[in-house]
Design an enzyme around this catalytic site. Sequence first.
Site, short mmCIF file in Angstrom:
data_model
loop_
_atom_site.label_atom_id
_atom_site.label_comp_id
_atom_site.label_asym_id
_atom_site.label_seq_id
_atom_site.Cartn_x
_atom_site.Cartn_y
_atom_site.Cartn_z
N ASP A 219 -13.77 8.14 -28.75
CA ASP A 219 -14.00 7.93 -27.32
C ASP A 219 -15.50 7.74 -27.09
O ASP A 219 -16.33 8.45 -27.68
CB ASP A 219 -13.50 9.11 -26.50
N ASN A 227 -21.58 -0.13 -18.14
CA ASN A 227 -21.09 -1.19 -17.26
C ASN A 227 -21.79 -1.17 -15.91
O ASN A 227 -22.14 -2.22 -15.36
CB ASN A 227 -19.57 -1.03 -17.05
N ASP A 236 -18.86 -5.26 -22.68
CA ASP A 236 -17.94 -5.93 -23.62
C ASP A 236 -18.62 -6.18 -24.96
O ASP A 236 -18.00 -6.03 -26.03
CB ASP A 236 -17.47 -7.26 -23.03
N ASP A 262 -12.18 2.28 -23.58
CA ASP A 262 -13.26 2.66 -24.50
C ASP A 262 -12.78 3.68 -25.53
O ASP A 262 -13.54 4.51 -26.01
CB ASP A 262 -14.47 3.20 -23.73
#
Length: 341
Positions: A219, A227, A236, A262
């Site tokens: 994770d 982001n 990305d 993610d």
Amino acid sequence: MTNVKLLLSAHRRFNDLLSALALSADIQPFLAKVIAAVEEFLPDSKVTILILNQETNTLHSGAKNNLPDFYNEAIEGVEIGASIGSCGAAAYLNKTVIVENINSHPNWHSLLPLTQKANLHSCWAVPICNSSNDVIGTFAIYHHQPKTPTAVEHEIVNVAALITSVAIEKRELEEKLRFNASHDELTGLFNRAYLNNVGDSFISLCIRNNLNCSILFLDLNKFKRVNDVFGHKRGDKLLCQIANIIQQQTRSSDIAVRFGGDEFIIIMENSNDLDGEKVARRIHQLILESVSNEILALDFGVSIGVAMLNNKPQSLSQLISRADQAMYIAKRSNLGIYCKP
């Protein structure tokens, strides 16, 4: 047969082939029939279909043909170029190249010993293009004597090249659909559907053969901040960067999955009980070393939970749950990695 009847007959044959292609799962029988049809309509001709490798700019056999084996072997992997034979030039220039007489044409000078041995004296090559007009191969006609195509012969070859492009593009689309059904579009790792389909079988195989197995649950900490601060395009790119590290550090026999936004899962067979932990530590280190300081400054990190198959029969979901719990322990305790006993 008159020119009009010949052309009409060729178009009907090609239409029949296209109808059959819609139901066919294999392109090779279709291409063999295209070659046979053209050689029937153009007597004494020899047809080749070559596929362009976009990465190496080389041409490779796309279908079995009736040229001598030694000739096919010699031209396999030929590089394209404006002055390389007929096919090499047609692919490079994206236009039809008609060589009436191979023996006197400069494009063929270096290949004369080969063509004379094969008794080939003319070659007409048409580029095979996809729907975006990108060259994907060549369709060529050889003769045993110098020869220029008539208008009707030119039309037959062009139509044959066109339906060949339809077949090749259909195959590429089907391969892409099959890939996307089992792979994550962004990262290229396996997707969750693939994991659900094969994961339990992988675990069962390990249990039956008394093999050790680990599940790694990864994770990304504070990924949302990446982001929010740098935009989704940068996020990305980071996901792809991490996926590449995972692919490099796992074997072809392992199952590396993008599980969620993610989150990543790796299922691997161990050669000893520490394999899962070793791989986790290596991936953890490589990810942190590869991430820029500006992203690390956002408190970005990686938490990895490791669960190992023990002597009890366990399902895939049970193992994922254990690895997930281990990951949360690693995250809460800021350990980076935690192995579930």
